[in-house]
Design a protein around this motif. Structure first.
Motif, mmCIF file in Angstrom:
data_model
loop_
_atom_site.group_PDB
_atom_site.id
_atom_site.type_symbol
_atom_site.label_atom_id
_atom_site.label_comp_id
_atom_site.label_asym_id
_atom_site.label_seq_id
_atom_site.Cartn_x
_atom_site.Cartn_y
_atom_site.Cartn_z
ATOM 1 N N TYR A 136 -4.587 5.390 -3.748
ATOM 2 C CA TYR A 136 -5.819 4.469 -4.130
ATOM 3 C C TYR A 136 -5.663 3.429 -4.844
ATOM 4 O O TYR A 136 -5.789 4.509 -6.111
ATOM 5 C CB TYR A 136 -7.318 4.973 -3.588
ATOM 6 C CG TYR A 136 -7.210 6.373 -2.361
ATOM 7 C CD1 TYR A 136 -7.006 5.833 -0.512
ATOM 8 C CD2 TYR A 136 -7.202 7.232 -2.723
ATOM 9 C CE1 TYR A 136 -7.758 7.028 0.166
ATOM 10 C CE2 TYR A 136 -6.992 8.439 -1.847
ATOM 11 C CZ TYR A 136 -7.241 8.271 -0.639
ATOM 12 O OH TYR A 136 -7.637 9.098 0.163
ATOM 13 N N TYR A 180 -3.429 2.884 -9.083
ATOM 14 C CA TYR A 180 -3.253 4.232 -7.905
ATOM 15 C C TYR A 180 -3.642 5.182 -8.161
ATOM 16 O O TYR A 180 -3.212 5.735 -9.477
ATOM 17 C CB TYR A 180 -1.940 3.675 -7.105
ATOM 18 C CG TYR A 180 -1.548 3.066 -6.525
ATOM 19 C CD1 TYR A 180 -1.897 1.816 -5.985
ATOM 20 C CD2 TYR A 180 -0.625 2.341 -7.489
ATOM 21 C CE1 TYR A 180 -1.847 1.025 -4.548
ATOM 22 C CE2 TYR A 180 -0.091 0.778 -6.822
ATOM 23 C CZ TYR A 180 -0.605 -0.187 -5.375
ATOM 24 O OH TYR A 180 -0.281 -0.867 -5.065
ATOM 25 N N LYS A 229 0.855 -0.907 0.619
ATOM 26 C CA LYS A 229 0.278 0.031 -0.202
ATOM 27 C C LYS A 229 0.859 0.784 -0.105
ATOM 28 O O LYS A 229 1.579 1.144 1.199
ATOM 29 C CB LYS A 229 -1.063 0.028 1.363
ATOM 30 C CG LYS A 229 -1.503 1.468 1.617
ATOM 31 C CD LYS A 229 -2.681 0.974 0.358
ATOM 32 C CE LYS A 229 -3.952 2.793 0.404
ATOM 33 N NZ LYS A 229 -3.365 3.912 0.431
ATOM 34 N N GLN A 254 -10.177 1.502 -4.315
ATOM 35 C CA GLN A 254 -11.038 1.940 -2.895
ATOM 36 C C GLN A 254 -11.478 3.407 -3.831
ATOM 37 O O GLN A 254 -12.340 4.085 -2.880
ATOM 38 C CB GLN A 254 -9.547 2.161 -2.197
ATOM 39 C CG GLN A 254 -8.880 0.392 -1.534
ATOM 40 C CD GLN A 254 -7.491 1.187 -1.190
ATOM 41 O OE1 GLN A 254 -6.282 1.471 -1.801
ATOM 42 N NE2 GLN A 254 -6.987 0.022 -0.351
ATOM 43 N N PHE A 255 -10.882 3.836 -4.716
ATOM 44 C CA PHE A 255 -10.989 5.264 -5.351
ATOM 45 C C PHE A 255 -12.428 5.061 -5.618
ATOM 46 O O PHE A 255 -13.555 5.821 -5.485
ATOM 47 C CB PHE A 255 -10.337 5.398 -6.310
ATOM 48 C CG PHE A 255 -10.248 6.770 -6.842
ATOM 49 C CD1 PHE A 255 -10.130 7.756 -6.643
ATOM 50 C CD2 PHE A 255 -11.348 6.694 -8.160
ATOM 51 C CE1 PHE A 255 -10.376 9.338 -6.858
ATOM 52 C CE2 PHE A 255 -11.204 7.934 -9.087
ATOM 53 C CZ PHE A 255 -11.150 9.251 -8.456
#
Length: 398
Positions: A7, A44, A2, A11-12
């Motif tokens: 993110y 990401y 991570k 997650q985003f």
């Protein structure tokens, strides 16, 4: 592993309450690219990417296509840029509301005609068709407003002359009670809303522009209830007023646009009172020249101002063009230059220019940001050579 502040796509998407499929689709369409892609291909996103996502979703909500959205959004999370972006979006929403109200009224009128007369008024139907086909106009107005905002911001942040262009012009014009004034190509009315507190109470000011969007912006910023102002849409080659009406005609950065400059001068001369004054701003071939060199250094195919507007009407040739029509033509220079110390406002200015620049820099935005950041690190000097011509209509012979 991570990454801090980053993110994953999942997650985003979860934070934004959209699907992962939507995030991936925007990536493939080159509308919302990830901030970082790992060696293993994991994408990401960061908090800054929410800025662009917000713009995308708002424009999508208003009905714009993906191609249109791609050209209407910019990656930038600077608070000042974000405020500008939100203000432009608010304007777009207000314009959309006004358009929908017009559509509602047109539907109501068309339906009432059918109910009352049991037939169709085809003029009402044609009006309804025109109103429901206004999205492209809204897009152009939105982009024009964004371009103006980007240009004003660059000058306000980095100009050496702190008086400002419009306060300087207003001071030069020596406006007093009782004057009848016409501004051609008023844009968003900046000359007036920046100087409202200085305006005499007894004035008649007509603001004109060829763009309904610009006139709407001017009304919104000045206030449509100010009795000193009226607003009219027309081309400066056909001014819809009687002869000998105005004490002052203003044309700020306008006279390189008319197809027939002689016809425009003739119209201005006609509506001015004998002894009335024309003031018209322009710039020289050296104005902002360093910015053109900058983008050419990055990519030699870029041309910021393919039209060469100063060649049509500029500091160098303006007097020769005005002399056959007006008396006492004189040039007044605004003393100024820029020293730019931040890359983002300069990039926004460049993207707002007329030309082909976005064709070459949008897909290489990060490379261009790095290039401009290096150029502005110690301050990037930009020449400003702009001002205005003043002249007057000859007095009637004795």
């Amino acid at each position: 592993m991570k990454l801090p502040g980053y993110y994953t796509s999942g997650q985003f998407a979860k934070m934004a309450k959209i699907s992962v499929r939507t995030v991936r689709f925007y990536d493939k369409q080159n509308i919302l690219k990830p901030s970082f892609v790992s060696a293993s291909g994991i994408r990401y996103y960061t908090d800054q990417d929410f800025v662009r996502l917000q713009q995308i979703l708002l424009l999508k909500y208003l009905g714009f296509s993906l191609d249109e959205i791609r050209s209407m959004t910019v990656d930038n999370s600077d608070p000042r840029f974000l405020l500008d972006s939100l203000q432009l979006q608010q304007k777009l929403v207000r314009d959309r509301i006004a358009q929908l109200q017009l559509v509602e009224k047109a539907i109501e009128d068309t339906a009432e005609e059918i109910r009352s007369h049991h037939n169709i008024d085809w003029e009402h139907m044609l009006n309804l068709i025109h109103l429901t086909n206004m999205k492209q106009t809204m897009k152009i107005q939105y982009q024009n407003a964004g371009n103006i905002s980007a240009r004003i911001r660059l000058h306000s942040l980095f100009s050496a002359n702190k008086q400002g262009w419009f306060p300087w012009l207003y001071e030069q014009y020596q406006i007093h009670n009782g004057m009848e004034i016409l501004e051609l190509g008023c844009g968003d009315g900046a000359l007036w809303y920046e100087n409202l507190s200085l305006l005499p109470s007894d004035l008649s000011i007509t603001l004109s522009d060829i763009s309904d969007g610009m006139l709407s912006d001017a009304k919104r910023k000045i206030g449509s209830d100010d009795p000193r102002f009226s607003f009219q849409r027309f081309d400066c080659q056909d001014i819809p007023f009687d002869s000998n009406i105005f004490d002052l005609v203003i044309a700020n950065h306008v006279l390189f646009y008319p197809e027939d400059l002689s016809r425009t001068f003739s119209e201005i001369l006609r509506v001015l009172k004998p002894g009335g004054k024309l003031v018209c701003s322009a710039y020289s071939s050296r104005h902002m020249q360093e910015i053109s060199r900058l983008v050419q250094e990055f990519d030699g195919r870029i041309v910021l101002s393919a039209d060469g507007l100063y060649e049509i009407f500029g500091m160098e040739n303006g007097k020769a063009l005005l002399d056959p029509w007006f008396e006492g033509v004189t040039w007044h220079l605004y003393q100024d230059h820029l020293l730019i110390t931040s890359p983002d406002p300069l990039i926004q200015y460049i993207q707002s220019c007329h030309g082909n620049q976005n064709q070459y820099i949008l897909e290489k935005h990060k490379d261009f940001l790095s290039f401009v950041s290096h150029k502005t690190q110690k301050g990037f000097y930009v020449t400003k050579e702009a001002g205005y011509f003043s002249c007057q209509k000859p007095e009637d012979p004795a």
